[in-house]
Design a protein around this motif. Structure first.
Motif, mmCIF file in Angstrom:
data_model
loop_
_atom_site.group_PDB
_atom_site.id
_atom_site.type_symbol
_atom_site.label_atom_id
_atom_site.label_comp_id
_atom_site.label_asym_id
_atom_site.label_seq_id
_atom_site.Cartn_x
_atom_site.Cartn_y
_atom_site.Cartn_z
ATOM 1 N N GLU A 22 102.956 -64.188 18.913
ATOM 2 C CA GLU A 22 102.857 -63.883 17.479
ATOM 3 C C GLU A 22 101.722 -64.678 16.846
ATOM 4 O OE1 GLU A 22 105.371 -63.048 13.447
ATOM 5 O OE2 GLU A 22 106.401 -64.077 15.091
ATOM 6 N N THR A 24 100.835 -63.871 13.413
ATOM 7 C CA THR A 24 100.934 -63.500 11.999
ATOM 8 C C THR A 24 100.555 -64.645 11.075
ATOM 9 O OG1 THR A 24 102.775 -62.065 12.616
ATOM 10 C CG2 THR A 24 102.435 -62.434 10.256
ATOM 11 N N LEU A 52 96.729 -55.533 20.845
ATOM 12 C CA LEU A 52 97.360 -55.932 19.590
ATOM 13 C C LEU A 52 98.469 -54.952 19.240
ATOM 14 C CD1 LEU A 52 94.128 -56.629 17.513
ATOM 15 C CD2 LEU A 52 95.710 -58.355 18.421
ATOM 16 N N ILE A 54 101.837 -54.405 16.074
ATOM 17 C CA ILE A 54 102.736 -54.866 15.020
ATOM 18 C C ILE A 54 104.128 -54.507 15.506
ATOM 19 C CG2 ILE A 54 103.499 -54.526 12.641
ATOM 20 C CD1 ILE A 54 100.550 -53.907 11.946
ATOM 21 N N LEU A 103 93.919 -53.023 14.867
ATOM 22 C CA LEU A 103 94.938 -52.831 13.835
ATOM 23 C C LEU A 103 94.242 -52.826 12.479
ATOM 24 C CD1 LEU A 103 97.681 -55.423 14.922
ATOM 25 C CD2 LEU A 103 97.758 -52.937 15.249
ATOM 26 N N ILE A 105 95.486 -53.375 8.409
ATOM 27 C CA ILE A 105 96.622 -53.752 7.575
ATOM 28 C C ILE A 105 96.157 -53.868 6.132
ATOM 29 C CG2 ILE A 105 98.443 -55.456 7.184
ATOM 30 C CD1 ILE A 105 97.952 -56.360 10.143
ATOM 31 N N LEU A 114 102.818 -56.164 5.332
ATOM 32 C CA LEU A 114 103.724 -56.014 6.470
ATOM 33 C C LEU A 114 105.151 -55.879 5.974
ATOM 34 C CD1 LEU A 114 102.244 -58.787 8.779
ATOM 35 C CD2 LEU A 114 102.056 -56.305 9.113
ATOM 36 N N GLN A 118 108.252 -57.288 10.368
ATOM 37 C CA GLN A 118 107.049 -57.014 11.154
ATOM 38 C C GLN A 118 106.213 -58.274 11.348
ATOM 39 O OE1 GLN A 118 105.233 -53.766 8.896
ATOM 40 N NE2 GLN A 118 105.761 -52.387 10.585
ATOM 41 N N ILE A 120 102.483 -59.638 13.628
ATOM 42 C CA ILE A 120 101.285 -59.243 14.368
ATOM 43 C C ILE A 120 101.304 -60.003 15.690
ATOM 44 C CG2 ILE A 120 98.764 -59.168 14.358
ATOM 45 C CD1 ILE A 120 98.991 -59.509 11.244
#
Length: 141
Positions: A22, A24, A52, A54, A103, A105, A114, A118, A120
């Motif tokens: 992770e 994120t 990658l 999510i 990705l 976002i 997100l 969720q 990343i």
């Protein structure tokens, strides 16, 4: 209308071998530091044997099940023509193709849009640890 700005960065992630790592918090922290409130973040994994995604960030069983499914979809014991770096080489390329290296976002109200559960993740498809690079590009105002 606010003037559009852009920012970019390369982050480096050390992986432990096959895993979903992770990322994120590191990405969200960098995005917040750019001081933009609306925009779009694009991420690119700069490798052909990592990807990658999510995915749910609450239940570790989800990550285990995803890795198990990828093992069945692209098994190491298949007689691939490309095996230059060992039996996990070609399966890693297939897993990357299936899961993707980019990705996008949205940034809304200064935060990544997100969902509650969720996160990343960098997906390492090789058995041994690696240093991976992810390019980030934020366009917004």
């Amino acid at each position: 209308m606010a003037e559009l700005r852009q920012a970019s960065r390369i982050i480096r992630v050390r992986t432990p071998g096959r895993a979903l790592v992770e990322i994120t918090d590191e990405i969200a922290s960098w995005v917040t530091g750019q001081g933009m409130s609306e925009g779009l973040l694009t991420l690119l994994c700069r490798h052909t044997s990592a990807s990658l995604t999510i995915q749910e960030n609450a239940a570790p069983a989800v990550r285990r099940d995803l890795l198990d499914w990828l093992d069945r979809a692209a098994p190491e014991d298949h007689p691939y023509a490309h095996d230059d770096e060992g039996p996990d080489d070609m399966p890693a390329h297939i897993r990357t193709m299936v899961t993707g290296v980019t990705l996008s976002i949205p940034l809304i109200g200064g935060a990544l849009a997100l969902g509650t559960w969720q996160g990343i993740y960098l997906m390492e498809h090789r058995r041994r640890p690696h240093h991976r690079e992810i390019a980030l590009h934020l366009l917004g105002a």
